[in-house]
Design a protein around this motif. Structure first.
Motif, PDB file in Angstrom:
ATOM      1  N   GLY A  28       0.795  -1.222   0.000  1.00 57.57           N
ATOM      2  CA  GLY A  28       0.000   0.000   0.000  1.00 57.57           C
ATOM      3  C   GLY A  28       0.822   1.264   0.000  1.00 57.57           C
ATOM      4  N   GLU A  29       2.159   1.131  -0.017  1.00 64.35           N
ATOM      5  CA  GLU A  29       3.044   2.293   0.004  1.00 64.35           C
ATOM      6  C   GLU A  29       3.057   2.986  -1.356  1.00 64.35           C
ATOM      7  OE1 GLU A  29       4.944   3.728   2.473  1.00 64.35           O
ATOM      8  OE2 GLU A  29       3.789   2.415   3.808  1.00 64.35           O
ATOM      9  N   PRO A  30       2.923   4.322  -1.374  1.00 69.27           N
ATOM     10  CA  PRO A  30       3.007   5.039  -2.653  1.00 69.27           C
ATOM     11  C   PRO A  30       4.437   5.042  -3.170  1.00 69.27           C
ATOM     12  CG  PRO A  30       2.853   6.597  -0.847  1.00 69.27           C
ATOM     13  CD  PRO A  30       2.663   5.231  -0.245  1.00 69.27           C
ATOM     14  N   LEU A  31       4.600   5.077  -4.476  1.00 69.13           N
ATOM     15  CA  LEU A  31       5.918   5.184  -5.093  1.00 69.13           C
ATOM     16  C   LEU A  31       6.259   6.658  -5.217  1.00 69.13           C
ATOM     17  CD1 LEU A  31       8.409   4.011  -6.397  1.00 69.13           C
ATOM     18  CD2 LEU A  31       7.123   3.729  -8.532  1.00 69.13           C
ATOM     19  N   THR A  32       7.165   7.104  -4.394  1.00 64.90           N
ATOM     20  CA  THR A  32       7.564   8.503  -4.367  1.00 64.90           C
ATOM     21  C   THR A  32       9.057   8.588  -4.067  1.00 64.90           C
ATOM     22  OG1 THR A  32       7.170  10.657  -3.322  1.00 64.90           O
ATOM     23  CG2 THR A  32       6.975   8.708  -1.925  1.00 64.90           C
ATOM     24  N   PHE A  33       9.703   9.637  -4.546  1.00 64.52           N
ATOM     25  CA  PHE A  33      11.127   9.815  -4.256  1.00 64.52           C
ATOM     26  C   PHE A  33      11.531  11.256  -4.477  1.00 64.52           C
ATOM     27  CE2 PHE A  33      10.939   8.531  -8.726  1.00 64.52           C
ATOM     28  CZ  PHE A  33      11.851   9.373  -9.360  1.00 64.52           C
ATOM     29  N   GLU A  34      12.764  11.562  -4.056  1.00 60.34           N
ATOM     30  CA  GLU A  34      13.309  12.912  -4.150  1.00 60.34           C
ATOM     31  C   GLU A  34      14.515  12.917  -5.080  1.00 60.34           C
ATOM     32  OE1 GLU A  34      13.971  15.855  -0.663  1.00 60.34           O
ATOM     33  OE2 GLU A  34      15.907  14.824  -0.907  1.00 60.34           O
ATOM     34  N   ILE A  35      14.583  13.925  -5.944  1.00 60.76           N
ATOM     35  CA  ILE A  35      15.766  14.156  -6.772  1.00 60.76           C
ATOM     36  C   ILE A  35      16.539  15.298  -6.147  1.00 60.76           C
ATOM     37  CG2 ILE A  35      16.669  14.725  -9.055  1.00 60.76           C
ATOM     38  CD1 ILE A  35      14.104  13.623 -10.267  1.00 60.76           C
ATOM     39  N   LEU A  36      17.779  15.030  -5.752  1.00 59.03           N
ATOM     40  CA  LEU A  36      18.615  16.002  -5.061  1.00 59.03           C
ATOM     41  C   LEU A  36      19.511  16.722  -6.065  1.00 59.03           C
ATOM     42  CD1 LEU A  36      19.082  16.779  -2.051  1.00 59.03           C
ATOM     43  CD2 LEU A  36      21.060  15.240  -2.096  1.00 59.03           C
ATOM     44  N   PHE A  96      10.917  16.014 -16.303  1.00 62.50           N
ATOM     45  CA  PHE A  96      11.022  14.594 -15.965  1.00 62.50           C
ATOM     46  C   PHE A  96      10.056  14.253 -14.828  1.00 62.50           C
ATOM     47  CE2 PHE A  96      14.085  11.296 -13.909  1.00 62.50           C
ATOM     48  CZ  PHE A  96      13.403  10.245 -14.497  1.00 62.50           C
ATOM     49  N   ALA A  97      10.061  15.109 -13.796  1.00 61.13           N
ATOM     50  CA  ALA A  97       9.161  14.894 -12.668  1.00 61.13           C
ATOM     51  C   ALA A  97       7.700  14.986 -13.099  1.00 61.13           C
ATOM     52  CB  ALA A  97       9.459  15.907 -11.564  1.00 61.13           C
ATOM     53  N   ALA A  98       7.403  15.920 -14.002  1.00 64.13           N
ATOM     54  CA  ALA A  98       6.027  16.067 -14.483  1.00 64.13           C
ATOM     55  C   ALA A  98       5.583  14.820 -15.245  1.00 64.13           C
ATOM     56  CB  ALA A  98       5.917  17.303 -15.366  1.00 64.13           C
ATOM     57  N   ASN A  99       6.466  14.241 -16.026  1.00 60.82           N
ATOM     58  CA  ASN A  99       6.127  13.005 -16.742  1.00 60.82           C
ATOM     59  C   ASN A  99       5.879  11.856 -15.769  1.00 60.82           C
ATOM     60  OD1 ASN A  99       6.427  14.348 -19.181  1.00 60.82           O
ATOM     61  ND2 ASN A  99       8.508  13.602 -19.534  1.00 60.82           N
ATOM     62  N   VAL A 123      11.631  17.662  -6.050  1.00 59.09           N
ATOM     63  CA  VAL A 123      12.921  18.147  -6.543  1.00 59.09           C
ATOM     64  C   VAL A 123      13.470  19.114  -5.504  1.00 59.09           C
ATOM     65  CG1 VAL A 123      14.143  19.362  -8.380  1.00 59.09           C
ATOM     66  CG2 VAL A 123      12.205  17.871  -8.936  1.00 59.09           C
ATOM     67  N   ARG A 124      14.639  18.780  -4.954  1.00 55.91           N
ATOM     68  CA  ARG A 124      15.198  19.583  -3.859  1.00 55.91           C
ATOM     69  C   ARG A 124      16.566  20.126  -4.241  1.00 55.91           C
ATOM     70  NH1 ARG A 124      16.209  17.756   2.471  1.00 55.91           N
ATOM     71  NH2 ARG A 124      16.749  19.850   3.232  1.00 55.91           N
ATOM     72  N   LEU A 125      16.716  21.451  -4.137  1.00 51.76           N
ATOM     73  CA  LEU A 125      17.976  22.132  -4.433  1.00 51.76           C
ATOM     74  C   LEU A 125      18.646  22.514  -3.120  1.00 51.76           C
ATOM     75  CD1 LEU A 125      19.827  23.474  -6.640  1.00 51.76           C
ATOM     76  CD2 LEU A 125      18.465  25.545  -6.298  1.00 51.76           C
ATOM     77  N   PHE A 131      20.451  10.053  -0.196  1.00 47.02           N
ATOM     78  CA  PHE A 131      19.674  10.579  -1.323  1.00 47.02           C
ATOM     79  C   PHE A 131      18.866   9.443  -1.928  1.00 47.02           C
ATOM     80  CE2 PHE A 131      23.698   9.099  -3.068  1.00 47.02           C
ATOM     81  CZ  PHE A 131      23.299   8.351  -4.176  1.00 47.02           C
ATOM     82  N   ASP A 132      17.825   9.821  -2.665  1.00 44.77           N
ATOM     83  CA  ASP A 132      17.062   8.847  -3.451  1.00 44.77           C
ATOM     84  C   ASP A 132      17.603   8.776  -4.866  1.00 44.77           C
ATOM     85  OD1 ASP A 132      15.394   8.469  -1.262  1.00 44.77           O
ATOM     86  OD2 ASP A 132      13.920   9.924  -1.951  1.00 44.77           O
ATOM     87  N   MET A 133      17.703   9.958  -5.504  1.00 49.60           N
ATOM     88  CA  MET A 133      18.223  10.046  -6.874  1.00 49.60           C
ATOM     89  C   MET A 133      19.039  11.320  -6.990  1.00 49.60           C
ATOM     90  SD  MET A 133      16.149  10.296 -10.520  1.00 49.60           S
ATOM     91  CE  MET A 133      15.888   8.520 -10.735  1.00 49.60           C
ATOM     92  N   ILE A 134      20.154  11.226  -7.681  1.00 50.81           N
ATOM     93  CA  ILE A 134      20.991  12.388  -7.986  1.00 50.81           C
ATOM     94  C   ILE A 134      21.345  12.364  -9.463  1.00 50.81           C
ATOM     95  CG2 ILE A 134      22.010  12.680  -5.699  1.00 50.81           C
ATOM     96  CD1 ILE A 134      24.464  11.095  -6.705  1.00 50.81           C
ATOM     97  N   THR A 135      21.811  13.496  -9.957  1.00 46.93           N
ATOM     98  CA  THR A 135      22.456  13.540 -11.263  1.00 46.93           C
ATOM     99  C   THR A 135      23.955  13.464 -11.032  1.00 46.93           C
ATOM    100  OG1 THR A 135      20.740  14.751 -12.452  1.00 46.93           O
ATOM    101  CG2 THR A 135      22.979  15.014 -13.221  1.00 46.93           C
TER     102      THR A 135
END
Length: 608
Positions: free
Chosen positions: A445-453, A466-469, A479-481, A496-500
């Protein structure tokens, strides 16, 4: 081999002891095998430059000395002059300019090294050990001679108190012996690692007399005693630092340094915003800029200074592997454990739209961890690569052998809607479903969510679409700056969850691959296993790669590793360029020959 933190990328932890350091007197020295002292060494075959070479082919040996090179760094400052420990943020390029290494790699060969502090190198055919003979004239910046004890001390302190990358990089060194004041021997034990003599040549040499009574692990802003062509001059903590050329630098006339390190001073100014830094460049506040933004390159370099020739823009082609720039999944996070989920998310990144609308068509899509080189895998595995992979067939996904790796695209008849539909299908296979517009795990039941740092504001224009898609798939993305120093610390601790991230590569991959992908580094803070790769097959492929005995064998093994990583779906590949986009004021001059590795300001000079 690739680049360490200014020297070369370091590698992962390997079980067992790091070293024993033996300080032996000359009469007790072990019997030596018959080896011939050489001026240089190549990974395979012979080095291109002969013993009597006068300078590298890509420098101007007549380049005048003088002037100041002014550069910019976009970051939130620095708080350390010690680049060799995990604490703090070191000043830009301090290790490059302040410290010398035993040998120097050339920029126009896959991997060859020539003596700098070391006058010669000896190693047998099986490369089971290496002996470096130091130059009599080698000196630290305080005038004291560089000795074999300094080499042994440097190795010990870096591998025991330095950044964990050093310990892991040199893990297969079993013994260090000071033979006499000018000779030091490294033994490697039971290993087929032919790269070790070359990467030991990249060891930065620190003065024992300076560090033995100081706390090495502390970061700080006390200028150290170095061995390189520049010393630390004026600085303002966190805002600027100037490196002053050492006028009596002992190695200035060596062949490996002819035509290099030509500026009397190199000054770095720190900016917290890249837009401000760009305007500062255009106003003449600094001299050289390597442009990373396609939009800036297409639109910003205008004005009278460019029309009348006071400032210049150039695209300089290079042949260096560009590695992988990508959105990186942290697979330590529960939502990214399943490769189907990671693969599905990749279908929401529309590179083709971004290239048309944001990048002015300047980029090409990355589809290899060894992009822009013969090391990149492609199509289906065959020949030597297939033979390597066959040994692991029962432990690999069938797709490794049956499906060429391809990145999602919206060219031709494929639309973003088609790709999102494919991504949705993969998520359903992974046990997800959309409920009330939210993608949830049907079991938990957990939603799929994450943060891009992010640490760069100009990347928001790429990440937000990308986030909008992803939101169209019911995936909530934040999206966190944050500032650069926070970003560095969070990435070091895998918070972090995702980075570039850019994962660089060289034309001769080796021991550093452990630091990128080996399971030993999954939980080692500061390692470059950003995605948390934890796969015994990858571990074994890294070992095979390191043990390659020929260039052809290396290529086959690297391609096999590349293919396995790609089918692991650890990243969403982004893009690459095979040119350096540079802008500079005409007070600077550069050599006519651009080496295969591209632009290197150490070879430039100030016009008289």
């Amino acid at each position: 081999m690739t680049s360490m933190p200014d020297f070369r990328t370091l590698t992962s932890a390997v079980a067992g002891a790091i070293l024993s350091v033996s300080l032996v007197s000359a009469p007790a020295v072990m019997a030596q095998d018959e080896t011939e002292p050489r001026h240089g060494i190549a990974m395979y075959g012979d080095p291109a430059y002969p013993a009597d070479f006068e300078h590298f082919a890509y420098v101007n040996p007549e380049a005048p000395k003088g002037g100041t090179l002014r550069l910019a760094v976009v970051a939130n400052g620095f708080d350390s002059f010690n680049p060799f420990v995990i604490r703090g943020v070191a000043a830009a390029d301090v290790s490059t300019y302040v410290y010398d290494t035993l040998m120097v790699s050339s920029d126009d060969e896959p991997f060859s090294a020539y003596g700098l502090i070391a006058e010669s190198i000896e190693t047998p055919e099986d490369r089971s050990y290496v002996i470096f003979k130091l130059r009599d004239e080698a000196r630290f910046q305080d005038g004291k001679p560089i000795t074999a004890e300094d080499v042994a001390f440097s190795f010990k302190i870096l591998t025991t108190e330095g950044h964990p990358l050093f310990r892991n990089y040199y893990a297969e060194v079993s013994k260090v012996t000071v033979i006499d004041p000018q000779r030091v021997r490294f033994d490697f034990g039971e290993t087929d690692n032919r790269e070790l003599p070359l990467i030991l040549g990249q060891l930065p040499i620190l003065p024992k007399h300076y560090w033995q009574d100081r706390e090495f692990t502390e970061s700080g802003l006390t200028p150290p005693v170095g061995s390189g062509p520049y010393r630390i001059g004026d600085f303002e903590a966190g805002r600027s630092v100037t490196y002053q050329r050492v006028e009596d630098y002992w190695a200035r006339d060596l062949a490996v340094n002819k035509g290099r390190y030509n500026f009397d001073a190199i000054r770095y100014e720190y900016y917290t915003d890249d837009t401000v830094a760009l305007e500062a460049f255009k106003a003449g506040n600094y001299d050289f800029r390597l442009e990373s933004s396609a939009k800036n390159w297409a639109t910003a370099y205008t004005g009278e200074q460019f029309h009348d020739g006071r400032a210049t823009t150039e695209e300089l082609e290079h042949d260096r592997p560009v590695g992988m720039q990508a959105f990186v999944f942290n697979t330590r996070r529960s939502q990214f454990k399943d490769p189907l989920v990671r693969r599905a998310i990749a279908y929401a990144f529309d590179f083709d739209w971004a290239n048309r609308n944001l990048f002015y068509g300047q980029y090409r899509r990355t589809d290899s961890y060894f992009e822009n080189s013969e090391l990149a895998s492609s199509g289906l595995p065959e020949g030597g690569e297939l033979r390597v992979l066959e040994a692991f067939r029962d432990r690999l996904p069938a797709e490794v052998f049956t499906e060429p790796y391809t990145v999602p695209s919206t060219t031709g008849d494929t639309s973003l809607r088609d790709n999102l539909r494919t991504g949705l299908g993969l998520l359903r296979q992974a046990g997800y479903a959309i409920k009330d517009g939210i993608m949830v795990n049907t079991a938990t039941g957990e939603p799929l969510t994450f943060e891009i740092l992010l640490a760069q504001k100009n990347f928001e224009r790429i990440v937000l679409p990308f986030a909008a898609n992803l939101e169209k798939l019911g995936i909530k993305v934040n999206v966190r700056l944050i500032d650069t120093n926070q970003y560095i610390q969070r990435v070091r601790s895998f918070d972090f969850d995702m980075i570039t991230q850019v994962i660089p590569q060289s034309d001769s991959p080796g021991n550093e691959q452990r630091d990128y992908w080996h399971s030993d580094n999954v939980n080692v803070n500061g390692s470059r296993n950003y995605m948390g790769v934890n796969d015994p097959v990858v571990d074994e492929l890294i070992s095979l790669l390191i043990q390659a005995t020929s260039r052809q064998e290396l290529v086959h093994r690297v391609r096999a590793l590349d293919r396995v990583l790609l089918h692991g779906h650890y990243v969403v590949p982004q893009w690459f360029l095979n040119v350096d986009r540079i802008a500079y004021w005409n007070k600077l001059a550069r050599p006519e020959v651009v080496p295969k590795n591209g632009t290197d300001l150490s070879n430039w000079w100030a016009r008289p």
